[in-house]
Design an enzyme around this catalytic site. Sequence first.
Site, PDB file in Angstrom:
ATOM      1  N   ASP A 155       0.836  -1.210   0.000  1.00  0.00           N
ATOM      2  CA  ASP A 155       0.000   0.000   0.000  1.00  0.00           C
ATOM      3  C   ASP A 155       0.868   1.256   0.000  1.00  0.00           C
ATOM      4  OD1 ASP A 155      -2.122  -1.803   0.311  1.00  0.00           O
ATOM      5  OD2 ASP A 155      -2.211  -1.522   2.477  1.00  0.00           O
TER       6      ASP A 155
ATOM      7  N   GLU B  60     -11.556  -0.582  -3.451  1.00  0.00           N
ATOM      8  CA  GLU B  60     -10.817  -0.039  -2.311  1.00  0.00           C
ATOM      9  C   GLU B  60      -9.676   0.838  -2.820  1.00  0.00           C
ATOM     10  OE1 GLU B  60      -9.486  -3.516  -0.145  1.00  0.00           O
ATOM     11  OE2 GLU B  60      -7.966  -4.004  -1.633  1.00  0.00           O
TER      12      GLU B  60
END
Length: 282
Positions: free
Chosen positions: A30, A197
């Site tokens: 991420d 997401e």
Amino acid sequence: MFKLLTCFFMFWVGSSADQYTNPIALKAPDPWMVYYNGYYYLVATTWSNDIGIRKASKLSGLKDVENTVVHTIDGRVMWAPEIHLIDGRWYLFYCACAADTEGNRCHRNHVVQSASDDPMGPYTFMADFVDDTNDVEELDPSYIIINDQQYLLGSYFGKTQNLYIRPMANPYTPTGPKYLLSSPTYDWEKEGSTVNEGPEPLYHDGRVFVVYSASACRTANYTLGLLEFVGTDPLNSTHWEKYPEPVFQRSEENHVYGPGHNGFFKSPRWNGGLDRLPRQLG
Ligand SMILES: *[C@@H]1O[C@H](CO)[C@@H](O)[C@H](O)[C@H]1NC(C)=O
Ligand SMILES: *[C@@H]1O[C@H](CO)[C@@H](O)[C@H](O)[C@H]1NC(C)=O
């Protein structure tokens, strides 16, 4: 449990000026990076209660620097940190579980604020973004400014895992509940799990986009999709248009697997061109 796994694959759109090789940093799922006053700053998921930043003057230098812990949260399992410079201070958004919660779906989004314009902090805790009208797991916070109005972006669990947008007075004060921004609809958003997401803002030529991640992050088919703001009300999902095809996806030929949960930053050598972005963007 699988739905909660965050994403171990990293993917960068970068300039080729610096002699770097991928991956540019290890243990950096991420990833989120900024280039500011001569340095690259990289934040990434740690799965712990520490939030760290790596700082280097070259992209290729990030591999060799340690994470400097800039904030230790009162909680655990920190995912998906991002730093945004707003009105002269850095806001570090992240999701984590409160120290007293157990089990799945305990993540909520939070923000800390820097004392100055130094991305290395120190940071002060500012807010938990619990939405009392719909208190469900929320993750992957980001921040977008549209026509001078500020909004928190994130992902949450409804019937499927969706994107949300929430109106803000400033980076730590919501002025209303979250609104649905996007749900998985195409097959390429439903592989492994039905997921939207990792929303990330992208601005170009007066147009506003959100690039997001779709499908299960544990699969090689984790992919990036694109929304464009085409109306007048960012809180109304019908005012956003979803592109029918992913904008980055698995490529056997190029040995790219599961390109998802991305970030964007401007290279110091950026010349105004966006030739690596999809053709539809013009
Ligand atoms: C994933 O992508 C591959 C290759 O593009 C495809 O063959 C496969 O059907 C896709 N779906 C899943 C669930 O793996
Ligand atoms: C969302 O936008 C559509 C199209 O403009 C409109 O018909 C609808 O009433 C809007 N919904 C809300 C809740 O404002």
